[in-house]
Design a protein around this motif. Structure first.
Motif, PDB file in Angstrom:
ATOM      1  N   ASP A 332      -5.421   4.004  -3.130  1.00 56.96           N
ATOM      2  CA  ASP A 332      -4.973   2.850  -2.363  1.00 56.96           C
ATOM      3  C   ASP A 332      -5.206   1.539  -3.108  1.00 56.96           C
ATOM      4  OD1 ASP A 332      -4.116   4.461  -0.313  1.00 56.96           O
ATOM      5  OD2 ASP A 332      -5.917   4.203   0.914  1.00 56.96           O
ATOM      6  N   LYS A 335      -2.373   1.152  -5.516  1.00 58.36           N
ATOM      7  CA  LYS A 335      -1.151   0.833  -4.792  1.00 58.36           C
ATOM      8  C   LYS A 335      -1.131  -0.620  -4.353  1.00 58.36           C
ATOM      9  CE  LYS A 335       1.534   2.157  -0.718  1.00 58.36           C
ATOM     10  NZ  LYS A 335       1.625   3.071   0.444  1.00 58.36           N
ATOM     11  N   SER A 339       1.399  -3.550  -5.687  1.00 62.80           N
ATOM     12  CA  SER A 339       2.214  -4.217  -4.668  1.00 62.80           C
ATOM     13  C   SER A 339       2.015  -5.723  -4.721  1.00 62.80           C
ATOM     14  CB  SER A 339       1.850  -3.685  -3.274  1.00 62.80           C
ATOM     15  OG  SER A 339       2.142  -2.309  -3.157  1.00 62.80           O
ATOM     16  N   TYR A 394       8.844  -1.514  -4.497  1.00 69.15           N
ATOM     17  CA  TYR A 394       7.672  -0.741  -4.067  1.00 69.15           C
ATOM     18  C   TYR A 394       6.959  -1.342  -2.861  1.00 69.15           C
ATOM     19  CZ  TYR A 394       3.399   2.058  -4.905  1.00 69.15           C
ATOM     20  OH  TYR A 394       2.346   2.907  -4.802  1.00 69.15           O
TER      21      TYR A 394
END
Length: 396
Positions: A332, A335, A339, A394
């Motif tokens: 996470d 990610k 992002s 994304y």
């Protein structure tokens, strides 16, 4: 719930288009009928694309062999015409060649080798090397070409294009001589009146020929630029982008496409409340790894598109970020870091390492190629394509 689907390209079926049909209305109605039938909804920044073929059909933008011949006669008179660098295609050029030959008394047909401009091969490049031929310098007569390489048929079509094009010309009562070369100026040893039939290199060919002393140099884009005996026409591209319609008629590249795409956009927004983009597309720009054909036989991928399709992608390479800036992260945390990077990326990433490996092409060329692959050129019956999620990233 997080959306897990990115770009989706859907072929949309439509009625068979005839001359006089309201193409913009048919596109709008077909997309909305497909949405209702398949249970999807339109979103802002979706792209609705329609193939140039049905736009031209609706416009009735056709020309016959005799109409092409009349234009050739009016521009070349009685002179021998040097037909330089045509692509090897029954669908794209053979009917045009019939018109040219019908309007001329003699043609010197100069083909490039080992392949035409879009990758259709007359002979394998390895065989050219084996025979010690320099395609950049050597000018070959038909007899010399045959003595070196024999008779070869195209890997996909099974056609010997030298023999085929000769037969087309002779069947029109026109004398023909075939030459093979890659310097357009070689044609000047045979005639000073030239028709450049190349597509993407045409301006260079014209420039070189004029500088070398040609008396008349025209391109396919300068034939059928105005109506001839009631024909269709294309004031910008002429015969470029045309396709065989019947044995005696071609469909020209469509004209006046901008009002079509703008009306599609306006009608869909009025009926759905969504601001979609719209475009007309022709051939995609991609290369076949087996036949070596790179497909783009139209002068452009897209002759018209709405304003939101201007420009090129501005994207970062995810794997570059994962392997470099954020190599220490995973799961996470990785990610979220990626992002956040995407949300705050520069408005122009040209030249930056983080964008290396992304596709530096115009949006219309990319999306048009996707649409061409989706709709195909056969019997799928989907001349309209809906692309959704293309502008997602994304973070979306």
């Amino acid at each position: 719930m997080e959306r897990l689907v990115g770009t989706v390209s859907r072929g949309i079926r439509a009625p068979i288009i005839r001359e006089g049909d309201d193409i913009a209305q048919i596109v709008v109605d077909s997309v909305l009928a497909a949405a209702e039938s398949d249970g999807f909804t339109l979103r802002d920044q979706d792209v609705v694309a329609v193939t140039e073929a049905v736009v031209a059909r609706a416009q009735g933008n056709y020309a016959t062999v005799d109409q092409i011949a009349a234009d050739v006669r009016s521009k070349f008179g009685e002179h021998t015409v040097g037909v330089v660098f045509p692509i090897l295609s029954r669908n794209r050029f053979a009917i045009c060649l019939r018109g040219i030959a019908t309007g001329a008394k003699k043609i010197v047909l100069m083909l490039s080798y080992p392949s035409d401009e879009v990758g259709n091969h007359l002979v394998d490049l390895d065989l050219v090397d084996e025979k010690g031929v320099d395609p950049y310098k050597d000018v070959l007569t038909e007899e010399k070409f045959r003595s070196l390489f024999g008779y070869h048929k195209h890997v996909f079509t099974g056609v010997d294009y030298i023999a085929y094009y000769k037969e087309v010309i002779q069947s029109c009562g026109c004398e023909v001589e075939v030459v093979l070369a890659n310097d357009c100026r070689a044609i000047l040893d045979y005639t000073k009146h030239i028709l450049c039939c190349d597509i993407h290199t045409r301006e260079r060919s014209k420039r070189l020929l004029k500088k070398a002393g040609a008396e008349l140099v025209l391109g396919l884009d300068e034939l059928m630029t105005a109506p001839v005996d009631g024909s269709g026409y294309n004031e910008k591209y002429g015969l470029l982008g045309s396709n065989k319609a019947t044995e005696d008629k071609i469909k020209l590249f469509p004209r006046d496409c901008q009002p079509v795409v703008e009306r599609i956009q306006k009608e869909l927004e009025a009926r759905t409340g969504k601001h979609v983009e719209a475009m007309v597309y022709g051939d995609g720009a991609f290369k076949d790894p087996v036949g070596k054909i790179w497909e783009l036989a139209d002068p452009v991928v897209s002759p018209a598109y709405t304003a939101g399709l201007e420009g090129q992608p501005n994207e970062v390479k995810l794997k570059y970020l994962a392997d470099n800036e954020f190599a220490h992260l995973s799961g996470d945390a990785l990610k979220e870091a990626i992002s956040d990077y995407i949300r705050h990326k520069d408005a122009d990433l040209v030249g930056q390492m983080v964008s290396q490996g992304t596709t530096p092409r115009r949006l219309t060329d990319l999306i048009g190629s996707l649409c061409d692959l989706t709709s195909g050129s056969g019997d799928k019956g989907t001349p309209i394509v809906l692309v959704q999620g293309y502008f997602d990233n994304y973070t979306k």
